[in-house]
Design a protein around this motif. Sequence first.
Motif, PDB file in Angstrom:
ATOM      1  N   ARG A  51      87.629  16.333  31.544  1.00 56.67           N
ATOM      2  CA  ARG A  51      87.976  15.160  32.352  1.00 56.67           C
ATOM      3  C   ARG A  51      86.757  14.652  33.139  1.00 56.67           C
ATOM      4  N   LEU A  52      85.977  15.573  33.673  1.00 65.05           N
ATOM      5  CA  LEU A  52      84.784  15.174  34.419  1.00 65.05           C
ATOM      6  C   LEU A  52      83.740  14.554  33.498  1.00 65.05           C
ATOM      7  N   ALA A  53      83.621  15.089  32.286  1.00 66.67           N
ATOM      8  CA  ALA A  53      82.694  14.507  31.318  1.00 66.67           C
ATOM      9  C   ALA A  53      83.106  13.079  30.978  1.00 66.67           C
ATOM     10  N   GLU A  54      84.410  12.856  30.797  1.00 64.17           N
ATOM     11  CA  GLU A  54      84.908  11.504  30.534  1.00 64.17           C
ATOM     12  C   GLU A  54      84.613  10.564  31.686  1.00 64.17           C
ATOM     13  N   ASN A 109      87.952  15.424  19.035  1.00 63.83           N
ATOM     14  CA  ASN A 109      89.017  14.447  18.803  1.00 63.83           C
ATOM     15  C   ASN A 109      88.786  13.153  19.564  1.00 63.83           C
ATOM     16  N   ARG A 110      88.100  13.230  20.700  1.00 60.36           N
ATOM     17  CA  ARG A 110      87.819  12.046  21.516  1.00 60.36           C
ATOM     18  C   ARG A 110      86.451  11.434  21.188  1.00 60.36           C
ATOM     19  N   ASP A 111      85.834  11.920  20.125  1.00 59.46           N
ATOM     20  CA  ASP A 111      84.524  11.433  19.683  1.00 59.46           C
ATOM     21  C   ASP A 111      83.464  11.635  20.769  1.00 59.46           C
ATOM     22  N   MET A 112      83.599  12.720  21.547  1.00 57.83           N
ATOM     23  CA  MET A 112      82.655  13.019  22.620  1.00 57.83           C
ATOM     24  C   MET A 112      81.756  14.206  22.298  1.00 57.83           C
ATOM     25  N   LEU A 113      82.140  15.018  21.305  1.00 58.23           N
ATOM     26  CA  LEU A 113      81.351  16.217  21.014  1.00 58.23           C
ATOM     27  C   LEU A 113      79.956  15.844  20.523  1.00 58.23           C
ATOM     28  N   LYS A 114      79.849  14.718  19.845  1.00 58.49           N
ATOM     29  CA  LYS A 114      78.564  14.322  19.273  1.00 58.49           C
ATOM     30  C   LYS A 114      77.499  14.095  20.345  1.00 58.49           C
ATOM     31  N   ASP A 115      77.909  13.723  21.573  1.00 55.93           N
ATOM     32  CA  ASP A 115      76.914  13.522  22.627  1.00 55.93           C
ATOM     33  C   ASP A 115      77.186  14.381  23.861  1.00 55.93           C
ATOM     34  N   THR A 116      77.960  15.455  23.685  1.00 51.10           N
ATOM     35  CA  THR A 116      78.184  16.442  24.749  1.00 51.10           C
ATOM     36  C   THR A 116      77.700  17.793  24.251  1.00 51.10           C
ATOM     37  N   LEU A 117      76.733  18.373  24.929  1.00 48.73           N
ATOM     38  CA  LEU A 117      76.221  19.695  24.553  1.00 48.73           C
ATOM     39  C   LEU A 117      77.031  20.762  25.282  1.00 48.73           C
ATOM     40  N   VAL A 118      77.687  21.627  24.517  1.00 51.57           N
ATOM     41  CA  VAL A 118      78.486  22.723  25.068  1.00 51.57           C
ATOM     42  C   VAL A 118      77.736  24.029  24.835  1.00 51.57           C
ATOM     43  N   GLY A 166      77.890  20.754  19.523  1.00 51.10           N
ATOM     44  CA  GLY A 166      77.790  19.337  19.856  1.00 51.10           C
ATOM     45  C   GLY A 166      76.412  18.917  20.315  1.00 51.10           C
ATOM     46  N   GLY A 167      76.295  17.669  20.765  1.00 51.79           N
ATOM     47  CA  GLY A 167      75.077  17.167  21.388  1.00 51.79           C
ATOM     48  C   GLY A 167      73.826  17.279  20.555  1.00 51.79           C
TER      49      GLY A 167
END
Length: 486
Positions: A321-324, A372-381, A418-419
């Motif tokens: 949620r914070l990343a969003e 699923n929210r298309d955020m993994l591609k630019d979020t490094l976990v 990701g990321g």
Amino acid sequence: MHPKLARLQSVTRRHFLESSSLGLGALALSQLDAAPAGDAPGAPRAKDDPLFPRKPHFPGTAKRVIYLHMSGAPPHLDLLDYKPELVKHDGEACPDEYLKGKRFAFTSGVPKLLGTKQPFKQRGKSGIWMSDAIKPLHDVADDVTVIRSLKTDEFNHAPAELLLYTGFARQGRPSLGAWTCYGLGSESANLPGFVVLISSGVQPSGGQGCWGSGFLPSVFQGVQCRSKGEPVLYLSDPPGMDRDVRRLGLDAMRDLNELQEKELGHPETRTRIAQYELAFRMQLSATEAMDITREPAKVLDAYGAKPGAGSFANNCLLARRLAEAGVRHIQLFDWGWDFHGTNPNEDIREGLTKKATPTAQAVAALIKDLKNRDMLKDTLVVWGGEFGRTPFREGRTAGSQVLGRDHYPDCFSLVLAGGGIKAGHTHGESDDLGFKVGRDPVHVHDLQATIQHCLGFDHTKLTYRFQGRDYRLTDVHGHVVKDVLA
């Protein structure tokens, strides 16, 4: 030089003419910049805001970082690094060649080799070895990279955590998240650029230095939020003071602080102004961002999250949620991974499964949710600890029925996703018994350099001048691990 004299030196007529070649109109125009996309309406940001978004050295593959730290150091040989030879020689005396010249936190003499008791199998199309203690991670094996050749210089928790997060084993240096915000600013005008969440009720051994700003301006330090109750203590207005009255008070303090800044030119004054304004905006936005009751039941179930609890699962959902909401760096600390075997909860059999399985569920849910929210591609976990655990039994519990391992800095494992990181990949390996890096070593400074590279930085050029020299997160070390990049 006194800050006032330095300021006066910089405002000569020659300096003014040199720096105003585009005219005073550009100065006025700069104040009209609206908030970046994603910020709440009515939250304009001046370019002198220390957290105003900035461009990196080159286009990065990650816009933000979610770092999941298992404080205490997970036993990697029972989770991610399967060693059949170690299982074969279980219970035998440790070969002298691996002990000579070595120091261990709680082990002396000649310990017994300890093969894993956890069932291992290759998972996903990529065939990454994972144990049954982290079954939920099996579903995302093809989305992650596992580094099996990480090493550090420290074998005790506090210095190892500080080295991992600040590049230095003692207090006083800026943390990874602080460097991220210093370099990139924040995408959100209404939340901190760097948020810290802690579960299991225990602070990390490295303390607040793990998310401190060191000699960077304090606006870049991590803000510790609570996952239940008020996100930040004393954020709400006290009884008898409404929002309009609070606004008048802040305006008066801002005017006084601006007078002080003009007089002394101290950078922390600008930080103070920015932090007061951010706190005012957070009164509305933080509570909304931290409210997981807004999530559908199927999402809560996927994470294992329960509203009102201070759990790691809740914090993983909060991280998404914070990343969003535009938070740049989100740091989660979860205590309880110090598997010495001093009690049943620290046993690498049932105790580890009990701890690791719900943790893996939350981590896997986070990766799936971001994807699923298309955020993994630019979020490094990132998921891991400060060092590894020994391939032999911990000395104090050698005669116990409970099985545990000692601290071990020479070789351990960590997960990236990701990321801009390769999916379904294993990097490096330890030797047959898990004592040394066998191939492709990765020092923690290399990990730092790689994270900064994903964010778009040349780690040798993201610097800050302090006490007469330029400092950086990796100090004089570190190389980008190109083999883990997609």
